[in-house]
Design a protein around this motif. Structure first.
Motif, PDB file in Angstrom:
ATOM      1  N   LYS A  35       0.848  -1.187   0.000  1.00  0.00           N
ATOM      2  CA  LYS A  35       0.000   0.000   0.000  1.00  0.00           C
ATOM      3  C   LYS A  35       0.888   1.243   0.000  1.00  0.00           C
ATOM      4  O   LYS A  35       2.102   1.162   0.222  1.00  0.00           O
ATOM      5  N   LEU A  36       0.292   2.388  -0.221  1.00  0.00           N
ATOM      6  CA  LEU A  36       1.057   3.635  -0.336  1.00  0.00           C
ATOM      7  C   LEU A  36       1.877   3.905   0.929  1.00  0.00           C
ATOM      8  O   LEU A  36       3.072   4.213   0.859  1.00  0.00           O
ATOM      9  N   LYS A  37       1.258   3.778   2.090  1.00  0.00           N
ATOM     10  CA  LYS A  37       1.981   4.033   3.338  1.00  0.00           C
ATOM     11  C   LYS A  37       3.134   3.049   3.505  1.00  0.00           C
ATOM     12  O   LYS A  37       4.235   3.425   3.921  1.00  0.00           O
ATOM     13  N   ILE A  67      -2.356   9.091   5.899  1.00  0.00           N
ATOM     14  CA  ILE A  67      -2.611   8.170   4.787  1.00  0.00           C
ATOM     15  C   ILE A  67      -3.298   6.918   5.330  1.00  0.00           C
ATOM     16  O   ILE A  67      -2.761   6.231   6.195  1.00  0.00           O
ATOM     17  N   VAL A  74      -7.134   2.099   2.317  1.00  0.00           N
ATOM     18  CA  VAL A  74      -7.546   2.601   0.999  1.00  0.00           C
ATOM     19  C   VAL A  74      -6.537   2.159  -0.063  1.00  0.00           C
ATOM     20  O   VAL A  74      -5.327   2.226   0.155  1.00  0.00           O
ATOM     21  N   ASP A  75      -7.030   1.713  -1.209  1.00  0.00           N
ATOM     22  CA  ASP A  75      -6.159   1.304  -2.317  1.00  0.00           C
ATOM     23  C   ASP A  75      -5.784   2.525  -3.166  1.00  0.00           C
ATOM     24  O   ASP A  75      -6.330   2.758  -4.239  1.00  0.00           O
ATOM     25  N   TYR A  76      -4.852   3.321  -2.665  1.00  0.00           N
ATOM     26  CA  TYR A  76      -4.413   4.508  -3.398  1.00  0.00           C
ATOM     27  C   TYR A  76      -3.677   4.093  -4.678  1.00  0.00           C
ATOM     28  O   TYR A  76      -2.947   3.110  -4.698  1.00  0.00           O
ATOM     29  N   THR A  77      -3.875   4.888  -5.723  1.00  0.00           N
ATOM     30  CA  THR A  77      -3.113   4.702  -6.953  1.00  0.00           C
ATOM     31  C   THR A  77      -1.919   5.658  -6.934  1.00  0.00           C
ATOM     32  O   THR A  77      -1.821   6.544  -6.067  1.00  0.00           O
ATOM     33  N   ASP A  88      -3.104   9.111  -7.135  1.00  0.00           N
ATOM     34  CA  ASP A  88      -3.545   9.623  -5.830  1.00  0.00           C
ATOM     35  C   ASP A  88      -2.347  10.149  -5.035  1.00  0.00           C
ATOM     36  O   ASP A  88      -2.436  11.180  -4.363  1.00  0.00           O
ATOM     37  N   PHE A  89      -1.242   9.419  -5.107  1.00  0.00           N
ATOM     38  CA  PHE A  89      -0.018   9.793  -4.393  1.00  0.00           C
ATOM     39  C   PHE A  89       0.446  11.187  -4.839  1.00  0.00           C
ATOM     40  O   PHE A  89       0.705  12.073  -4.013  1.00  0.00           O
ATOM     41  N   TYR A  98      -2.055  13.879  -3.824  1.00  0.00           N
ATOM     42  CA  TYR A  98      -1.973  14.143  -2.389  1.00  0.00           C
ATOM     43  C   TYR A  98      -0.758  15.021  -2.070  1.00  0.00           C
ATOM     44  O   TYR A  98      -0.799  15.884  -1.192  1.00  0.00           O
TER      45      TYR A  98
END
Length: 676
Positions: free
Chosen positions: A53-55, A79, A83-86, A89-90, A93
């Motif tokens: 995941k992003l985090k 974060i 959530v399934d950030y793309t 999205d990164f 953000y």
């Protein structure tokens, strides 16, 4: 005709999920039953994969690069790892967060690695609840089993599918979710306590859904530890909707989620129910949407509209729901045309049919299953029913299951609801491993296991000694009976938390110092008390209550005494109001409040960053808003003060949305740390 002769794919795109909720202890028993009933070669757990995941990407790559953990932790705290950030999205953000923007500029290598690592499997694991059951014969009547139907692996001796749940569903395998629901354990314990205290054997399935006192609690937002309704958001939503029947709770459960809330549907429901808006019914479907005041709320409503107004079969209606959810545009457009044709044949104007279809199309992305919402809302009602009708048993169980940070909120609501229950500190004669209650005195005794430094082995030895030899008479007798494994650390914690108050006839809390002195100096032969118990403040009740609170999270503190002794600002001290006085203060008045910081959050608004915090002031939760100008002036890092005791000044105003008084900062707001 036999089931195996039917080609199910002609009708359904996949099989339904079967969800079963059990008490957590029984979940493994159910899984074992399935394995024995269908056989080792015909059932398995479902595999799953932990993904980057992003985090996770930012933290893992930063660790490799040697960036300090504290820096990265602060950077990623907002974060959501669920959530399934793309990658888009990164980057998006990063344009809104100055900290993240600077991080991206300084670490292009991490950004590059994140682009390719995002959502890549990191580790394999077993789904905690999902189980697959496969047939023993295929559609041709040939013998088959698990191993020739899907790829299988073993994890710690357990058979697990290589495929994740969504792939097993697409392949038309029957998936059962055997879920462990702790709320069922709470009900079990509440019912046992009711039986013990009253000799009544209750059947929850016979509880009627017409108790108006229960709905009054919902309307007031008194939903602490009520299943699904215990969040601040839903408590406030209850005050808006003012539910009067079970159908309201079901709709609220379905509506108070991101999708409906983004569209404002939850607010429309509240407004229409309370006469602030008029319902707007679409052509020919009033009987379907009347229960939700003309709003589309449930998946079942959409299916009924397709079937009733469009004339399509129920199977086609179910498939339409799935097409919309899975964005199968080709199949959906074909079915939509047929729906509109059928609706027009049934007398619906063409533009109305088109409008209804577009509304359903938009709605389906966040629609909710009514049967699921209904099942959970029934349990929500039961929770509140127990709170209203058996408060002693409800709160005893609630406190037992509470995390330390939950306890102030639960004690605060006990005060609000005038339950007249006395919550006592732990006691060596009346407390157990769990919270215990005394029906005659309407008392709840704190759990011995909830005292910090009192481990399970020591508590077991105390309880075993009490069971074999009866109640303890005083400290010396207690020490002469319990084994040596009930050591100095445990006995000190028991004394400070109040567990010897009754047998040592302590009526003034500060006299716990005498018990501690007797134990450490007279009995153990130590020369003096530890330094922290020798100061002038150790002769006050406030000091010993605060020490008790550190160990148990429970106790009423004399904050006024603390402020007078620790803060030189006399004008500040004169403005202090306690938890009872705060609720009676007139709007616009400047006051000082004090308590332990139990919640803190920052967010960006138009003119800067504001902070929201909550303090526990003797089992009353006081909400505080600090505006950007005040936050910038403060030298203290308030975010780091969670768990500290503070005193703060401000103006009392009523938050009309939440229907509660709050303290708001002003140009002269001051904050003092009483205990860090």
């Amino acid at each position: 005709m036999r089931v195996k002769d039917v080609n199910i794919t002609k009708f359904f795109t996949d099989l339904p999920d079967v969800d079963l909720d059990w008490e957590p202890y029984g979940r493994d028993l159910v899984k074992d039953y399935i394995k024995k009933k269908y056989g080792y070669a015909y059932s398995c757990s479902v595999g799953t994969y932990t993904r980057m995941k992003l985090k996770t990407c930012i933290k893992d790559f930063s660790k490799i690069k040697g960036i300090p953990f504290a820096t990265v932790n602060k950077l990623t705290k907002d974060i959501d790892d669920q959530v399934d950030y793309t990658f888009t999205d990164f980057i998006s953000y990063a344009t809104k967060s100055k900290q993240l923007y600077n991080f991206v500029q300084d670490n292009p290598d991490i950004v590059h690695m994140t682009k390719y690592a995002l959502n890549v499997p990191k580790a394999e694991s077993v789904h905690p609840s999902a189980v697959i059951i496969v047939p023993k014969e295929n559609s041709k009547g040939e013998k088959t089993n698990l191993f020739n139907l899907m790829p299988i692996k073993k994890i710690n001796g357990l058979l697990v599918s290589e495929w994740e749940g969504k792939y097993t569903e697409s392949a038309l395998f029957l998936k059962e979710d055997v879920l462990g629901l702790s709320q069922l354990s709470k009900f079990h314990d509440i019912l046992n306590l009711i039986k013990k205290n009253t000799s009544k054997v209750l059947d929850v399935n016979k509880i009627k859904f017409d108790d108006q006192e229960v709905f009054k609690y919902f309307q007031r937002g008194w939903c602490e530890d009520v299943f699904q309704f215990g969040t601040v958001g839903l408590m406030n939503y209850c005050k808006q909707v003012k539910p009067t029947e079970l159908s309201d709770l079901i709709a609220m459960t379905a509506l108070f989620r991101p999708g409906p809330m983004d569209s404002g549907a939850h607010l429309d429901y509240a407004a229409i129910k309370n006469g602030k808006k008029k319902p707007k019914y679409d052509y020919g479907i009033k009987n379907i949407t009347e229960e939700t005041y003309s709003l589309l709320v449930y998946q079942e409503q959409m299916m009924s509209i397709i079937h009733q107004l469009g004339g399509l079969s129920l199977i086609e209606a179910e498939n339409a729901r799935k097409y919309i959810k899975k964005k199968k545009h080709k199949e959906l457009n074909a079915l939509g045309d047929r729906f509109k044709e059928g609706a027009i044949r049934n007398g619906c104007p063409s533009d109305e049919a088109d409008k209804i279809w577009k509304k359903m199309n938009a709605f389906s992305g966040y629609s909710f299953n009514k049967s699921h919402a209904a099942a959970y809302s029934v349990m929500s009602y039961w929770s509140q029913w127990f709170k209203v009708n058996y408060p002693l048993e409800f709160w005893t169980t609630s406190l037992q299951y509470a995390k330390e940070e939950d306890i102030p909120y639960r004690l605060a609501e006990m005060r609000k609801t005038d339950s007249d229950i006395e919550v006592r500190p732990p006691d060596v004669n009346y407390s157990d491993k769990n919270f215990t209650c005394n029906k005659e005195d309407n008392r709840i005794f704190f759990s011995l296991l909830k005292i910090k430094h009192c481990g399970e082995k020591a508590v077991d030895l105390i309880l075993q000694t009490r069971k074999e030899g009866g109640k303890f008479f005083n400290l010396e007798e207690f020490l002469s009976r319990v084994p040596s494994k009930v050591n100095k650390t445990v006995v000190k914690a028991l004394i400070i938390s109040g567990a010897f108050d009754l047998i040592e006839d302590i009526s003034v809390i500060k006299d716990r110092k005498k018990i501690l002195s007797k134990y450490l100096i007279d009995i153990r032969g130590e020369k003096e008390l530890p330094e922290q118990y020798c100061g002038s403040d150790s002769m006050t009740n406030a000091f010993w209550i605060m020490e008790q609170k550190k160990l148990t999270g429970f106790g009423e503190v004399d904050y006024e005494n603390y402020i007078e002794n620790l803060i030189p600002n006399k004008l500040f001290s004169k403005l202090y109001v306690d938890n009872n006085e705060f609720s009676r203060v007139k709007e616009g008045k400047k006051v000082v409040v004090a308590g332990k910081v139990i919640y803190y959050n920052e967010r960006d608004i138009k003119n800067g960053k504001m902070a929201s915090l909550q303090i526990d002031c003797n089992n009353t939760i006081i909400s505080i808003v600090i505006w950007p100008d005040c936050l910038e002036r403060m030298t203290e890092d308030i975010e780091e003060l969670k768990g500290s005791v503070i005193a703060i000044s401000g103006i009392v105003k009523k938050d009309k949305f939440r229907n509660e008084k709050r303290l708001y900062s002003d140009s002269s707001t001051k904050l003092y740390i009483l205990i860090k």
